[in-house]
Design an enzyme around this catalytic site. Sequence first.
Site, mmCIF file in Angstrom:
data_model
loop_
_atom_site.group_PDB
_atom_site.id
_atom_site.type_symbol
_atom_site.label_atom_id
_atom_site.label_comp_id
_atom_site.label_asym_id
_atom_site.label_seq_id
_atom_site.Cartn_x
_atom_site.Cartn_y
_atom_site.Cartn_z
ATOM 1 N N TRP A 197 -5.212 1.819 10.451
ATOM 2 C CA TRP A 197 -5.291 1.686 9.058
ATOM 3 C C TRP A 197 -5.033 0.321 8.382
ATOM 4 C CZ3 TRP A 197 -7.946 3.732 5.638
ATOM 5 C CH2 TRP A 197 -7.659 3.508 4.055
ATOM 6 N N TYR B 281 0.809 -1.274 -0.048
ATOM 7 C CA TYR B 281 0.001 0.114 -0.048
ATOM 8 C C TYR B 281 0.877 1.336 0.072
ATOM 9 C CZ TYR B 281 -3.227 3.578 1.799
ATOM 10 O OH TYR B 281 -3.413 4.984 1.942
ATOM 11 N N GLU C 229 -11.524 5.820 4.648
ATOM 12 C CA GLU C 229 -11.081 6.376 5.855
ATOM 13 C C GLU C 229 -11.937 6.787 7.065
ATOM 14 O OE1 GLU C 229 -7.896 7.282 6.427
ATOM 15 O OE2 GLU C 229 -6.947 7.289 4.685
#
Length: 188
Positions: free
Chosen positions: A49, A19, A41
């Site tokens: 995350w 990522y 988000e």
Amino acid sequence: MEDKTRCNWCLSSDLYKQYHDQEWGKPVYNDATLFEFLLLETFQAGLSWITILNKRENFRNAFDQFDYKKIATYQDPKIQELLLDTGIIRNKLKVNSAVTNAQNFIKIQEEFGSFSKYIWGFVDGKPIDNKPLTLKEVPATTPLSDAISKDLKKRGFKFVGSTVMYAFMQATGIVNDHIQGCWTRQNR
């Protein structure tokens, strides 16, 4: 992949590294991708995350490939289905906010021509490069994330606090917070 210098927040897993290397901090101008990051988000609020990244494909499948036009039309049966889906974050307020945010995303498109024009308008279309030396220099919020958060809230968006919006700005390359020495700085 292993011999590259990276921002140290991504070193705990290969998924995180991938990522970081391929997406984080690269400018995104496509509305569909911007919505995907906005949805992810908002679900990340209060969580790590990596939790969201691990469930990203589940979110993609559950939320019709992040198709904001479809999500904007979700009714109670679909919301109930999502709340039973163990592959995503089953928070009722966040699931409902996905629908509300999709509806408001479309309104912004109608007003500005695209969500991209709206969001990139906050930085005159040019990414902000903070050039941090260490992760400690990277803020959780800024006056800009405060302003974007305030404007989105005024437009009816949910789960778009300043911290969430700063993370969104980082993810979509509106700000570049790759530390000095990170190999991706030369490849943006």
